[in-house]
Design a protein around this motif. Structure first.
Motif, short mmCIF file in Angstrom:
data_model
loop_
_atom_site.label_atom_id
_atom_site.label_comp_id
_atom_site.label_asym_id
_atom_site.label_seq_id
_atom_site.Cartn_x
_atom_site.Cartn_y
_atom_site.Cartn_z
N LEU A 511 6.24 0.61 -79.96
CA LEU A 511 7.65 0.98 -79.15
C LEU A 511 7.32 1.65 -78.03
O LEU A 511 7.66 1.56 -76.71
N ALA A 512 6.98 3.16 -78.17
CA ALA A 512 6.24 3.86 -77.16
C ALA A 512 6.12 3.53 -76.19
O ALA A 512 6.22 3.23 -74.54
N GLU A 513 4.79 2.00 -76.31
CA GLU A 513 4.02 1.64 -74.92
C GLU A 513 4.98 0.57 -74.41
O GLU A 513 4.74 0.40 -73.49
N THR A 514 5.74 0.07 -75.45
CA THR A 514 6.84 -1.08 -74.91
C THR A 514 7.33 -0.48 -73.25
O THR A 514 8.14 -1.31 -72.70
N ASP A 515 7.68 1.23 -73.90
CA ASP A 515 8.87 1.60 -72.90
C ASP A 515 8.42 1.81 -72.33
O ASP A 515 9.03 1.40 -70.57
N ARG A 516 7.06 2.50 -71.88
CA ARG A 516 6.01 2.47 -70.31
C ARG A 516 6.11 1.62 -70.35
O ARG A 516 5.98 1.49 -68.79
N GLU A 517 5.49 0.63 -70.97
CA GLU A 517 5.14 -0.12 -70.14
C GLU A 517 6.68 -1.05 -69.15
O GLU A 517 6.37 -1.80 -68.42
N LEU A 518 8.05 -1.22 -70.43
CA LEU A 518 9.02 -2.43 -68.97
C LEU A 518 9.20 -1.32 -68.05
O LEU A 518 9.68 -1.89 -67.25
N ARG A 519 9.17 -0.19 -68.31
CA ARG A 519 9.33 0.73 -66.97
C ARG A 519 9.07 0.34 -65.89
O ARG A 519 9.19 -0.01 -64.29
N ALA A 520 7.29 0.29 -65.91
CA ALA A 520 6.49 0.02 -64.66
C ALA A 520 6.96 -1.35 -64.39
O ALA A 520 6.54 -1.68 -62.99
N THR A 521 7.04 -2.15 -65.13
CA THR A 521 7.72 -3.88 -64.89
C THR A 521 8.56 -3.90 -64.82
O THR A 521 8.85 -4.76 -63.16
N MET A 522 9.31 -3.64 -64.57
CA MET A 522 11.33 -3.42 -63.83
C MET A 522 11.09 -2.17 -63.05
O MET A 522 12.34 -2.29 -62.80
N MET A 524 11.75 0.99 -63.06
CA MET A 524 12.64 2.16 -63.27
C MET A 524 12.92 3.35 -62.03
O MET A 524 13.79 3.58 -62.50
N ASP A 525 11.28 3.26 -62.36
CA ASP A 525 11.30 5.24 -62.04
C ASP A 525 11.02 4.85 -60.51
O ASP A 525 10.43 5.90 -60.23
N ARG A 526 11.47 3.94 -59.92
CA ARG A 526 11.46 3.81 -58.43
C ARG A 526 12.44 4.92 -57.63
O ARG A 526 13.96 5.02 -58.46
N GLN A 527 12.12 5.19 -57.04
CA GLN A 527 13.37 6.08 -55.92
C GLN A 527 14.27 4.99 -55.44
O GLN A 527 13.95 4.19 -54.84
N GLY A 528 15.80 4.91 -55.14
CA GLY A 528 16.71 4.01 -54.08
C GLY A 528 16.77 2.94 -54.86
O GLY A 528 16.90 3.09 -55.99
N GLU A 530 17.19 0.18 -54.93
CA GLU A 530 16.57 -1.03 -55.81
C GLU A 530 15.64 -0.90 -57.42
O GLU A 530 15.88 -1.94 -57.63
N ALA A 531 15.93 0.50 -57.70
CA ALA A 531 15.31 0.48 -58.97
C ALA A 531 16.51 -0.06 -60.07
O ALA A 531 17.93 -0.18 -59.98
N LEU A 532 16.32 -0.47 -60.74
CA LEU A 532 17.21 -1.78 -61.76
C LEU A 532 16.88 -0.23 -62.94
O LEU A 532 16.65 0.23 -63.70
N ASP A 533 18.70 -0.53 -63.82
CA ASP A 533 18.96 0.30 -64.85
C ASP A 533 19.24 -0.73 -66.13
O ASP A 533 20.34 -1.58 -65.82
N CYS A 534 18.43 -1.09 -66.92
CA CYS A 534 18.25 -1.87 -67.87
C CYS A 534 17.58 -1.47 -69.19
O CYS A 534 16.77 0.06 -69.27
N GLY A 578 13.86 1.68 -72.46
CA GLY A 578 13.59 1.50 -70.35
C GLY A 578 14.99 2.81 -70.21
O GLY A 578 15.52 3.80 -71.15
N TYR A 579 15.55 2.00 -69.20
CA TYR A 579 17.04 2.74 -68.55
C TYR A 579 16.42 3.97 -68.31
O TYR A 579 15.73 4.90 -68.08
N ARG A 580 16.73 3.08 -66.68
CA ARG A 580 16.90 4.44 -65.20
C ARG A 580 17.42 5.86 -65.20
O ARG A 580 18.87 5.99 -66.39
#
Length: 673
Positions: A511-522, A524-528, A530-534, A578-580
Motif C-alpha cells: 500500500l505504501a509503495e503504491t501510494d508513492r508510485e501513484l503520486r509520482a505517476t500522476m 500529485m506533488d507538482r506545484q501549480g 496542472e497537478a492532479l488531485d485524485c 494518493g490525493y494532493r
C-alpha cells in the motif's frame, strides 16, 4: 400601471368573489361552533354525571340497606344470642344453626359469621358445602388479619362496613359487622355477612357506557371500589390507612385533588346532595359528580369523559350548516365562472374549431378589458397571421423537418460512436479483472459482486498469485464513469508494478509503495494548476494457507471476518492512497489473522454501504451490511453475489444507483466453503 385595472381583472374578480363567500361561510360556521359545541358538550356531560351519581347513590343504598337490615336482624335474634352465650350446648347450637340457615337463604352472599368475644371463636358458613355444618376458627389478637374483630369490639356500637380480606372465606368482601349484645346490653361478639366484591362491582362500579366510570371512596379519600380490581385488592390487604391508594394520590397535587376535598367538605356540611366539578384524570378532561352514600361514610364519585360524552348527533346541525355553506359557495363560484369565464371560452373554443376545419377568417368581438378580452384580441391577431402564413406553412414545415432530421441523425451517430467506445472501454476494464479459473485455484469458495454505476467505473478488485499464496484486494478510485475507469486502470498498473518489482509478501508495504508510485505517476506533488488531485481506498489481503494465516492491510476499507455466527470487523487505516496536499504515510499496519475452519473474509467499497434506499433514502449502512453477512453465513459463497445484489435492490427500491459497487468474499477452508 397596466391599462387593465384590478377591478376589471378576471382573476381578481374571481378571487375576490370566492374569498368573500368563503369568509362569510367560515365566519358563520366558526360562530356556530364557538357558541354551541363546547357549551352543549359540557352541559350534557355535567347532567349525565349528576344523574349517574344519584343513580349510583340509590343503587348502593338499596343493596347495602337490605343486607344491613338482615344482618342486624340476625344479630338481634334470640336463638343466636343464646348460642353466643352457651356455645357448648349441642341443642342450643343446633337450634341456632337452623335459625341461621333461614337468614342465610335471604342474604345476598348466602353466608354468615359469628365471632364470640368470650371464647374468641369465629363461627362461619359460606354455603359452598351444605353438609359441612358450622365451621370454626379461633381469632388471635396478634394476627393482623384478625384485628378487625378487636377493633370492632372496641369502637363499633351498632354496625360498621369494612372492606377486608377474610382468610376463612379466602375472599375480599364488603363485610357488614353488627355488634352482638347480651341481655345486660354488653357487647358479646360480632355477627354479620358480606357482599362479594365481584358482585359489588357489577352492581355499583361497572358501566356499560365507556365514557362513564364510578369510584367509591371514604372520607379520607381511600378507594373502596374502582373499575381496576388491583387497586381494590391492594387497599383491602393494606394493614394501615397510610398504605392505601387514595383518589387524591391518583389525581396528584393540584386543582383535581383540591376540588375533591372541597366537595367532600360541602357534602359533609349538607350544603348539597350532589357536588359537580371538573378535573383531569390520566390526562383526560372529565366532569365529576360526587354524592354521599347514606349511613356508610363513603362517597360515590362519577366521572364522565367530556371528549366521549356527546355522540355525533350533537354536531349534526353543525355538519348540515357546513354542507349548506359549501353548497352555497360552490354554487356561487359555478355561477360566476359560467358567466365570466365559461361562456366567453365557449365562444373562443367554437372559433378555434372553425379554424381547425380550415376556416381561418374567424374573429371574436372584443367587448371586455380583462383577460378574456385580451385573449379574444390575441386570437384575432393569431387568426390573421395563420391566414397570412397558410400558403407558406407546408414549405416551412418541410425545411424545418429536414433540418431536425439531419441534426437528429448527426446526434444519433455521435451517440453510437460514444457507446461503442464505452463498450470497448468496458471490455478493456473487465479484461484486467481476475479470471474465474485463477480464483477457483486459489480459493475453495469465493464470490465477487461488481456493479459499476455506468458502463465503466472507478471500482476494481485485484488478484495475483505470489509465492506461498496469493494477493486479493478491493479498490475504490476517485470518480465514476470514464474518469473513474482511467483512474482504476492506472492504479491497477501501478499496483502490478509494485507487486512484481518491489514487494509481494507485505500488504502494508505494498500500500505504501503504491501510494508513492501513484503520486509520482500522476504528478500529485507538482506545484501549480496542472497537478492532479485524485486517489483511492483499498483493502489488500495476503493469503498464505500453508502458513495458516491471512495478512490484511487497508487504506479506508475494512475487512469483515466471519467465524460461524460471529462477525469481526478488522478496520483498515483511515489514511487513503494518493490525493494532493496530503503527506504520504510511509507505513501502513498489517493485521495477521490466523485461519480457522469455516472462516470467511469479505471486503466492500463504500458504494454498497452508501447506497440510498428505504422510506427516507438513507444509506444501506454498515449495520445492515453486517446483518446481511450473518443472515447468509450458511449460504455457499458462489450464491451470495446474487443474494447480496437482490438485497440491495429491494432496499434501494425505485431509486437509481448512485455509486460504483464492489464486494469480494473468499474462504480458504478446503473442508467446506
Amino acid at each position: 400601471m397596466s391599462s387593465v385595472s384590478v377591478r376589471t381583472s378576471l382573476r381578481s374578480r374571481l378571487n375576490l368573489a370566492v374569498a368573500g363567500l368563503f369568509l362569510a361561510t367560515l365566519c358563520v360556521v366558526l360562530a356556530f361552533l364557538a357558541v354551541t359545541s363546547r357549551e352543549v358538550v359540557t352541559g350534557f356531560a355535567g347532567s349525565l354525571a349528576v344523574k349517574q351519581a344519584l343513580l349510583e347513590r340509590n343503587k348502593i343504598a338499596s343493596v347495602i340497606d337490605r343486607e344491613v337490615a338482615l344482618a342486624r336482624a340476625l344479630a338481634r335474634d334470640a336463638l343466636v344470642g343464646r348460642f353466643v352465650l352457651n356455645e357448648a350446648d349441642p341443642a342450643v347450637k343446633e337450634a341456632a344453626r337452623a335459625q341461621l340457615e333461614n337468614y342465610r337463604t335471604l342474604l345476598r352472599d348466602k353466608s354468615y359469621f359469628l365471632a364470640v368475644e368470650r371464647t374468641k371463636h369465629y363461627w362461619f358458613f359460606d354455603g359452598t358445602k351444605p353438609d359441612q355444618g358450622l365451621a370454626m376458627i379461633t381469632l388471635n389478637r396478634e394476627d393482623p388479619k384478625d384485628r378487625w374483630f378487636f377493633y370492632s369490639m372496641a369502637q363499633v356500637e351498632d354496625y360498621a362496613l369494612n372492606l377486608d380480606y377474610d382468610r376463612a372465606f379466602n375472599s375480599i368482601k364488603v363485610w357488614i359487622n353488627v355488634v352482638l349484645r347480651g341481655p345486660d346490653g354488653a357487647k358479646v361478639g360480632i355477627a354479620g355477612s358480606g357482599i362479594d366484591i365481584t358482585e359489588f362491582f357489577r352492581e355499583i362500579v361497572s358501566q356499560s357506557e365507556s365514557e362513564i366510570s364510578t369510584i367509591v371512596v371514604d372520607r379520607a379519600g381511600a378507594i373502596q371500589a374502582h373499575p381496576d380490581l388491583e387497586i381494590v385488592t391492594h387497599n383491602a390487604r393494606a394493614t394501615s390507612d397510610a398504605g392505601k391508594i387514595t383518589i387524591q394520590g391518583l389525581l396528584g397535587h393540584g386543582p383535581g385533588g383540591n376540588a375533591v376535598e372541597a366537595a367532600l367538605q360541602r357534602l359533609d356540611a349538607g350544603a348539597s346532595v350532589v357536588e359537580r366539578f371538573p378535573l383531569v384524570l390520566d390526562g383526560t378532561e372529565r366532569l365529576a359528580a360526587m354524592t354521599a352514600l347514606p349511613d356508610l361514610g363513603w362517597y360515590s364519585l362519577v366521572l364522565v369523559d367530556i371528549s366521549r360524552a356527546a355522540g355525533s348527533g350533537f354536531f349534526r346541525p353543525l355538519a348540515a350548516l357546513t354542507v349548506l355553506s359549501l353548497v352555497v359557495v360552490l354554487g356561487a363560484v359555478t355561477f360566476l365562472l359560467g358567466r365570466m369565464v365559461i361562456k366567453p371560452l365557449a365562444a373562443l373554443t367554437e372559433a378555434s374549431a372553425e379554424m381547425a376545419r380550415g376556416n381561418y377568417g374567424q374573429t371574436l368581438p372584443v367587448t371586455r378589458q380583462d383577460e378574456i378580452g385580451r385573449l379574444s384580441a390575441s386570437f384575432n391577431r393569431m387568426a390573421g397571421e395563420v391566414l397570412d402564413h397558410t400558403r407558406n406553412l407546408e414549405r416551412k414545415v418541410q425545411e424545418r423537418t429536414a433540418e431536425l432530421t439531419a441534426a437528429y441523425e448527426h446526434l444519433d451517430r455521435s451517440r453510437q460512436r460514444m457507446l461503442e467506445s464505452l463498450r470497448y472501454a468496458q471490455a478493456i476494464q473487465r479484461s484486467i479483472l481476475p479470471p474465474r479459473e485463477a480464483l477457483d485455484r486459489a480459493f475453495p469458495g469465493h464470490m465477487a459482486l461488481y456493479l459499476p454505476r455506468d458502463i465503466v467505473g472507478g471500482d476494481l478488485y485485484y488478484f495475483r498469485e505470489v509465492e506461498e499464496g496469493c494477493l486479493i484486494g478491493v479498490m475504490d478510485c476517485t470518480g465514476h464513469g470514464v474518469p473513474g475507469a482511467f483512474m482504476s486502470m492506472s492504479v491497477h498498473a501501478v499496483l502490478g508494478h509494485v507487486v512484481s518489482v518491489v514487494c509481494s509478501d507485505d500488504p502494508a508495504r505494498i500500500l505504501a509503495e503504491t501510494d508513492r508510485e501513484l503520486r509520482a505517476t500522476m504528478g500529485m506533488d507538482r506545484q501549480g494548476g496542472e497537478a492532479l488531485d485524485c486517489g483511492l481506498e483499498m483493502a489488500l489481503c495476503l493469503c498464505q494457507p500453508a502458513r495458516g494465516r491471512v495478512v490484511f492491510a487497508g487504506a479506508g476499507i475494512s475487512l469483515h471476518v466471519l467465524r460461524g455466527a460471529a462477525l469481526e470487523e478488522v478496520r483498515g487505516d483511515r489514511q487513503n492512497l494518493g490525493y494532493r496536499g496530503r503527506k504520504p504515510r510511509s507505513e501502513h499496519v498489517n493485521h495477521v489473522i490466523p485461519l480457522e475452519p469455516g472462516m470467511r473474509f469479505y471486503a466492500t467499497t463504500d458504494g454498497f454501504l452508501d447506497e440510498g434506499g428505504g422510506e427516507q433514502g438513507y444509506g444501506f449502512g454498515a449495520e445492515r451490511f453486517r446483518e446481511m453477512l450473518l443472515a447468509n453465513a450458511a449460504t455457499p459463497l458462489e450464491a451470495q453475489a446474487e443474494l447480496f445484489k437482490e438485497t440491495l435492490k429491494r432496499y434501494r427500491g425505485s431509486r437509481k444507483q448512485r455509486d460504483d459497487i464492489t464486494v469480494v468474499g473468499f474462504s480458504l477452508d478446503r473442508t467446506g466453503a
